[in-house]
Design a protein around this motif. Structure first.
Motif, short mmCIF file in Angstrom:
data_model
loop_
_atom_site.label_atom_id
_atom_site.label_comp_id
_atom_site.label_asym_id
_atom_site.label_seq_id
_atom_site.Cartn_x
_atom_site.Cartn_y
_atom_site.Cartn_z
N ASP A 79 1.79 -1.52 -12.07
CA ASP A 79 1.86 -0.23 -11.41
C ASP A 79 1.86 -0.34 -9.89
OD1 ASP A 79 1.84 0.98 -13.89
OD2 ASP A 79 -0.34 1.21 -13.93
N TYR A 80 1.55 -1.52 -9.37
CA TYR A 80 1.41 -1.68 -7.93
C TYR A 80 2.43 -2.64 -7.33
CZ TYR A 80 -3.15 0.24 -9.15
OH TYR A 80 -4.16 1.02 -9.65
N LEU A 81 2.85 -3.66 -8.08
CA LEU A 81 3.67 -4.73 -7.52
C LEU A 81 4.88 -4.98 -8.40
CD1 LEU A 81 0.70 -7.14 -6.75
CD2 LEU A 81 2.00 -5.89 -5.03
N GLN A 82 5.94 -5.49 -7.77
CA GLN A 82 7.13 -5.94 -8.48
C GLN A 82 7.18 -7.47 -8.39
OE1 GLN A 82 8.85 -3.69 -10.02
NE2 GLN A 82 10.53 -4.90 -10.86
N PHE A 83 7.47 -8.13 -9.52
CA PHE A 83 7.33 -9.58 -9.60
C PHE A 83 8.68 -10.24 -9.82
CE2 PHE A 83 3.23 -7.86 -10.58
CZ PHE A 83 2.33 -8.75 -10.04
N GLY A 84 8.83 -11.41 -9.21
CA GLY A 84 10.01 -12.25 -9.39
C GLY A 84 9.61 -13.71 -9.47
N TYR A 85 10.44 -14.50 -10.15
CA TYR A 85 10.15 -15.93 -10.35
C TYR A 85 11.35 -16.75 -9.90
CZ TYR A 85 8.97 -20.35 -12.55
OH TYR A 85 8.68 -21.67 -12.77
N VAL A 86 11.07 -17.81 -9.15
CA VAL A 86 12.10 -18.71 -8.62
C VAL A 86 11.86 -20.11 -9.18
CG1 VAL A 86 13.19 -19.66 -6.56
CG2 VAL A 86 12.25 -17.34 -6.51
N ASP A 87 12.82 -20.61 -9.93
CA ASP A 87 12.74 -21.97 -10.50
C ASP A 87 13.23 -22.95 -9.44
OD1 ASP A 87 12.66 -24.25 -11.96
OD2 ASP A 87 14.19 -23.65 -13.41
N GLN A 88 12.33 -23.78 -8.92
CA GLN A 88 12.70 -24.72 -7.87
C GLN A 88 13.56 -25.86 -8.39
OE1 GLN A 88 8.79 -25.78 -6.43
NE2 GLN A 88 8.89 -24.27 -4.80
N GLY A 89 13.64 -26.03 -9.71
CA GLY A 89 14.45 -27.10 -10.25
C GLY A 89 15.94 -26.80 -10.26
N LEU A 90 16.33 -25.54 -10.00
CA LEU A 90 17.73 -25.18 -10.01
C LEU A 90 18.34 -25.40 -8.63
CD1 LEU A 90 17.56 -21.84 -12.04
CD2 LEU A 90 18.11 -24.11 -12.89
N SER A 91 19.59 -25.82 -8.64
CA SER A 91 20.28 -26.04 -7.36
C SER A 91 20.57 -24.73 -6.65
CB SER A 91 21.58 -26.81 -7.61
OG SER A 91 22.43 -26.08 -8.49
N GLU A 92 20.67 -23.62 -7.40
CA GLU A 92 20.98 -22.34 -6.77
C GLU A 92 19.84 -21.84 -5.90
OE1 GLU A 92 21.09 -22.97 -9.92
OE2 GLU A 92 23.11 -22.64 -10.71
N ASN A 129 2.77 10.02 -6.45
CA ASN A 129 2.02 10.62 -7.55
C ASN A 129 0.56 10.74 -7.14
OD1 ASN A 129 0.90 7.97 -7.99
ND2 ASN A 129 2.73 7.47 -9.18
N GLN A 130 -0.20 11.42 -7.96
CA GLN A 130 -1.60 11.68 -7.64
C GLN A 130 -2.45 10.41 -7.75
OE1 GLN A 130 -2.72 14.56 -6.49
NE2 GLN A 130 -4.81 13.76 -6.27
N LYS A 131 -2.08 9.50 -8.65
CA LYS A 131 -2.85 8.27 -8.80
C LYS A 131 -2.80 7.43 -7.54
CE LYS A 131 -3.06 4.06 -11.57
NZ LYS A 131 -2.44 3.27 -12.69
N LEU A 132 -1.63 7.31 -6.95
CA LEU A 132 -1.51 6.55 -5.71
C LEU A 132 -2.26 7.24 -4.57
CD1 LEU A 132 -0.26 4.16 -4.22
CD2 LEU A 132 1.79 5.54 -3.84
N PHE A 133 -2.23 8.55 -4.53
CA PHE A 133 -2.95 9.31 -3.51
C PHE A 133 -4.45 9.09 -3.65
CE2 PHE A 133 -4.02 13.72 -1.70
CZ PHE A 133 -4.12 13.20 -0.42
N ASP A 134 -4.96 9.05 -4.87
CA ASP A 134 -6.39 8.84 -5.08
C ASP A 134 -6.83 7.46 -4.64
OD1 ASP A 134 -6.55 11.39 -6.10
OD2 ASP A 134 -6.37 10.76 -8.20
N GLU A 135 -5.98 6.46 -4.81
CA GLU A 135 -6.37 5.11 -4.43
C GLU A 135 -6.20 4.86 -2.94
OE1 GLU A 135 -5.41 1.81 -6.80
OE2 GLU A 135 -4.90 2.98 -8.58
#
Length: 785
Positions: free
Chosen positions: A287-300, A358-364
Motif C-alpha cells: 500500500d505504500y511502495l512499488q517494488f522492482g527486481y533487477v537480475d545482475q546476471g543478465l547482460s541487459e 484517500n483518508q488512510k494516507l491522510f491519517d498516517e
C-alpha cells in the motif's frame, strides 16, 4: 512366613508407585507463590522466572523442561477455573486431561485408569515446546490472525492429540517453521481436540492438515509434506504482480511515481528469481511502495548497474522518490535480514510531498495529536492537475525536499478531486477553481476536528517561499497562530475501483473458494449426492441415447472394416508386422564425439545412461553408419541410450589411452604382437561408455559373411576385423582394383553383423566391464600420416 513377607514387600512397592503416580507438579511450588497470591503477583513472578529460565538465554540442560513447567504452572494459576479446580481436587490438565474426577472415570461399570492410555506422543502434556508457542484459539484467530493476514501470509497446521500421521510430518514442519518465521511468515497450530470450533471455521475436517491464510482467505495445502513443496505453497499464496522484473526500462518504471503516488524500491541481486523475502516485504508494504527486481546476471541490466553505481559484491536496495535520477536512500548487505529491511521500508514509506488520495494516507501523514511532543503539522498545497500548475507544484516539491524537521509533513491535494475538503480550507469560497494556496493544519480528533491557517497564495516564487518559511518558524515558537478550526470531511478514495470490477473480483474469489472446497475439502460429504446425480444421468442417457445411436454406429463401422480388409490384402501398411520392442523414433540420431561434445555426452552423462560409440574412419564412415543404424534401430526406444561415432583418424591416441587405462587391457590385446600395438585397426569397434560409473564394454568386429575362399571369420571372442582382413590378403593373389575394392566394402559392411546380439547382452548386463580411474581427454587430434 516367607510368602507373607513377599506379599507385604510387593504391596509396599505398589503403594509407593501409586503414591508417586499422583500429581507430580505443584504450580504454587514451581512459581514460588502462596495460595493466597493475587493474579498480579503471579504474573510478576512468572515474567521473572520465564526470563530467567528461557532456553535461549539459559544454557542449563534442564532449562527447557523447567521453562515448560513454569509456563504450565502459570497457565493453571492464571485461569480462575483451573486454579479453583486445582485448589479443590489437586487436579491439573497434565494429570487428568479428560476427566472431571480425581481418580479416573467409569463407563458402564468398567474402570479405566487414564494413565494407562496416556501415550507419550503429541498429547497435551507432551506437546512439542515449539508448537506450544503457536497454539491458536478462535478469538485470537479472528482478532489477530485475520487482520494481520493482509500484511503477511500465515501457515497453519491442524493437529490433534491422537494423530499418528502428525508424527511423520513433524520434522519437516519444524524445519519449515524455522525458515518461514525468519522471513516474516506467520505460524499457527490448531489442536482439534481443544479448538474444534476454530477447525470447523477453517474447514479442516481431517488431521493432519496444513493451510495458508492471506487477505483473510483460507487455502489448503494438498501436496506431499516436503520443505520445497511448503516453500512453493507459501510463495503461491502471494499475489502474482507484487514485484516487477526490471531489465532496461527502469526509467519508465520510476517515472510513474506521479500516477501511483508511491516511492519505488529496486533490489539488485545475482539470483535469477526474486527472493521470497523480497516478495514478502513487497506484500507487507504494497500500500505504500512499488517494488522492482533487477537480475545482475543478465547482460541487459549492465547499463542500470553502471547508471546507479551498483556493487555486485552484495545485494543492494535503492529507494527512489520524486527524483528518479538519484536514489533517496540506499542499503547494501551481504545477508539482508527482515528486521533491517523492515526498518529501511518504514523510513521510506512516503514521498517527500505525496498527494492525498484517500483518508488512510491522510491519517498516517497527518496523525491526530495525542501528546504535546508528538504533534504533527501538515503543510498542505491545494492546487490543480493542469499543466499551468506544474511550475508551482515543482517549486513546492523543492521546498519540501529541504525540510529537516520531523514535526512537519508536506503534501498536496487536487482541488478538483477533493472538493469538499478544499471548500473548507481555501479562503476564496466564491470561485469554483481558486488559485493554489498553502494551508498549515493540525488534526485534533479522529472525528475530523482540526486547526488550520491559510498561509499564502502559491505561485512558486521566492516571495512565496520566504513567506511560508517565516510562518513555519512562527509556528515552532507559537502554535496558537492556527486560529481557524473546522470539522474536516473524509477524503475521497481516488484509487477505488469501479463497482463492476469489485463485483467481478468478489465473484471470482467466491467461485474459486467453492471449487476448491468441492475438490479437496468436502468431497467425502458430497459423495452420496454425486453418486445419486451420476446414477440418474446413467439411467436417463445410458438406456435411451446409447440404444438410439447403436444401430447407426454399427452401419458406419462396417464400411471402414471392409476397406481395412482390402488394404491388408494389397500389402498396405495395415498389414505390417509388429515388433517386440517398437522404437519411439523413426530414425537413429547419431552425433559425432568430439572435444566439444565430449563433456556432455560422456564425462557428465547422467547416472544410468550410456553412450554407444561406433569407431570409424573417413573412408568407412558412410558404410558403417548405415549398418550401425540398422543394427541399433530396435533399441532407440530406450531413453537411457545415446548413439555417437568417433573418427579414429583424428582420435587414435585416445583409443590407445583408453585401452591402457582399462584393468583388463592385456586380455583385450592378448592376440596382438608387441610391435603391432600401435598398428591395430579399430575400425568397426563399438564402445558402450558409462560416464557416471567410469566403465566401458567393448564390441570387436566379427566378419560372418562368405569371402572369395568361403572362409568365415572367428566369433566375437576371436581375432579382430583387422587380422581377418590381413589374413585374407595373404591367402589370395592380387586381383583387379575393382574386385579388391568390392571385397573391402563387403568386409567393412559385415563387421557389425553381430552387433544386435551384443546389444542384447549389453541390455541384460552380461558383458564384461572394463573400469578406468578417469576418462582421458579428447582434445588431442592425431596428426595425419
Amino acid at each position: 512366613m516367607f510368602l507373607t513377607l513377599a506379599v507385604v514387600v510387593v504391596l509396599s512397592v505398589l503403594l509407593a508407585g501409586a503414591s508417586q503416580a499422583g500429581p507430580e507438579m505443584d504450580p504454587y511450588k514451581i512459581l514460588g507463590a502462596t495460595r493466597t497470591a493475587s493474579q498480579a503477583e503471579i504474573k510478576k513472578v512468572y515474567k521473572r522466572l520465564a526470563k530467567e529460565w528461557h532456553p535461549d538465554k539459559n544454557k542449563n540442560p534442564g532449562a527447557e523442561d523447567m521453562f515448560i513447567k513454569i509456563t504450565k504452572s502459570y497457565e493453571i494459576l492464571s485461569n480462575e477455573e483451573k486454579r479453583s479446580n486445582y485448589d479443590r481436587y489437586g487436579q491439573t490438565d497434565d494429570t487428568q486431561p479428560y476427566s472431571s474426577s480425581r481418580y479416573g472415570h467409569r463407563h458402564d461399570s468398567f474402570y479405566f485408569d487414564e494413565s494407562f492410555f496416556n501415550f507419550p506422543f503429541n498429547s497435551k502434556n507432551h506437546r512439542d515446546f515449539a508448537d506450544s508457542r503457536y497454539i491458536l484459539h478462535f478469538n485470537q484467530y479472528v482478532s489477530d490472525v485475520v487482520p494481520d493476514s493482509y500484511k503477511r501470509p500465515y501457515l497453519i497446521k491442524i493437529t490433534s492429540d491422537w494423530c499418528f500421521s502428525c508424527i511423520h510430518i513433524e520434522p519437516v514442519w519444524k524445519e519449515v517453521v524455522q525458515e518461514m518465521e525468519t522471513l516474516g511468515v506467520g505460524i499457527g497450530v490448531v489442536d482439534v481436540g481443544y479448538e474444534r470450533r476454530l477447525a470447523n471455521h477453517l474447514g479442516a475436517h481431517r488431521t493432519p492438515s496444513i493451510l495458508g491464510v492471506i487477505n483473510g482467505k483460507v487455502t489448503f495445502f494438498h501436496y506431499a509434506v516436503a520443505k520445497e513443496h511448503l516453500r512453493q505453497f507459501v510463495e503461491d499464496l502471494l499475489p502474482q504482480r507484487l514485484v516487477d522484473r526490471v531489465n532496461i526500462y527502469a526509467n519508465a518504471l520510476l517515472y510513474i511515481w506521479h500516477e501511483l503516488n508511491k516511492p519505488h524500491v529496486l533490489l539488485f541481486d545475482q539470483v535469477p528469481v526474486v527472493p521470497l523475502l523480497f516478495k514478502l516485504t513487497a506484500f507487507a508494504y504494497k500500500d505504500y511502495l512499488q517494488f522492482g527486481y533487477v537480475d545482475q546476471g543478465l547482460s541487459e541490466t549492465a547499463d542500470l548497474q553502471k547508471q546507479f553505481n551498483i556493487n555486485t559484491y552484495a545485494p543492494t536496495m535503492l529507494v527512489f522518490k520524486e527524483n528518479t535520477d538519484k536514489p533517496a536512500d540506499i542499503i547494501q548487505a551481504k545477508g539482508m535480514k527482515k528486521q533491517i529491511i523492515d526498518e529501511f521500508m518504514s523510513n521510506n514509506k512516503f514521498l517527500l510531498a505525496p498527494r492525498l488520495v484517500n483518508q488512510k494516507l491522510f491519517d498516517e501523514l497527518c496523525p491526530v495529536k495525542q501528546f504535546h511532543r508528538r504533534r504533527k503539522y501538515c503543510v498542505l498545497l491545494i492546487t490543480g492537475d493542469d499543466e499551468t500548475f506544474s511550475f508551482g507544484n515543482q517549486a513546492f516539491l523543492s521546498f519540501a525536499s529541504t525540510n529537516t524537521k520531523d514535526v512537519l509533513r508536506f503534501a498536496y491535494v487536487y482541488q478538483r478531486l477533493q472538493q469538499p475538503l478544499c471548500d473548507i480550507l481555501v479562503q476564496n469560497k466564491d470561485s469554483t477553481q481558486s488559485h493554489p494556496q498553502v494551508v498549515i493544519l493540525e488534526r485534533r480528533s479522529a472525528a475530523g476536528k482540526a486547526l488550520f491557517k491559510p498561509v499564502t497564495a502559491w505561485n512558486g516564487s521566492e516571495e512565496d517561499k520566504q513567506c511560508l518559511l517565516e510562518e513555519l518558524e512562527r509556528l515552532q515558537k507559537d502554535p496558537s497562530i492556527l486560529i481557524h478550526d473546522a470539522m474536516l470531511p473524509e477524503l475521497n478514495n481516488e484509487f477505488a475501483s469501479m463497482f463492476v470490477i469489485r463485483w467481478i473480483y468478489a465473484s471470482y474469489d467466491y467461485l474459486s473458494e467453492v471449487i476448491d472446497d468441492i475438490l479437496h475439502n468436502n468431497w467425502r460429504e458430497m459423495m452420496p449426492l454425486l453418486s445419486l446425480i451420476f446414477s440418474a444421468l446413467f439411467i436417463l442417457f445410458g438406456t435411451v441415447v446409447i440404444q438410439a445411436f447403436s444401430d447407426s454406429s454399427d452401419d458406419k463401422q462396417t464400411k471402414p472394416k471392409a476397406k481395412e480388409g482390402t488394404k491388408a490384402e494389397n500389402g498396405s501398411p495395415g498389414a505390417s508386422s509388429t515388433s517386440s520392442r517398437p522404437p519411439k523414433k523413426n530414425f537413429v540420431e547419431v552425433t559425432e564425439l568430439t572435444d566439444i561434445t565430449y563433456i556432455s555426452n560422456l564425462v557428465k552423462l547422467r547416472p544410468g545412461h550410456m553412450n554407444i560409440v561406433l569407431v570409424l574412419t573417413d573412408a568407412s564412415k558412410n558404410i558403417l553408419l548405415s549398418k550401425f543404424a540398422k543394427e541399433v534401430y530396435s533399441f532407440t526406444g530406450s531413453f537411457t541410450l545415446h548413439f555417437s561415432f568417433l573418427n579414429i583418424d583424428k582420435h587414435c591416441e585416445w583409443m590407445h589411452i583408453l585401452l591402457e587405462y582399462a584393468q583388463d587391457a592385456t586380455q583385450i590385446d592378448a592376440d596382438e604382437d608387441d610391435g603391432s600395438h600401435h598398428k591395430m585397426d579399430f575400425t568397426g569397434f563399438v564402445l558402450a561408455l558409462n560416464g557416471h560409473k567410469k566403465y566401458f564394454c567393448l564390441f570387436k568386429p566379427v566378419y560372418t559373411g562368405e569371402d572369395f575362399d568361403n572362409k568365415s571369420s572367428e566369433d566375437e571372442g576371436g581375432s579382430s576385423g583387422g587380422r581377418s582382413r590381413s589374413s585374407s590378403r595373404d591367402d589370395h593373389p592380387p586381383r583387379k582394383s575393382n574386385k579388391s575394392r568390392s571385397l573391402s566394402t563387403l568386409q567393412i559392411h559385415h563387421k557389425l553383423d553381430r552387433l544386435g546380439l551384443w546389444m542384447e547382452r549389453l541390455m541384460e548386463g552380461t558383458l564384461p566391464r572394463y573400469y578406468i580411474p578417469s576418462w582421458p581427454g579428447l582434445d588431442k587430434i592425431t596428426p595425419g600420416k
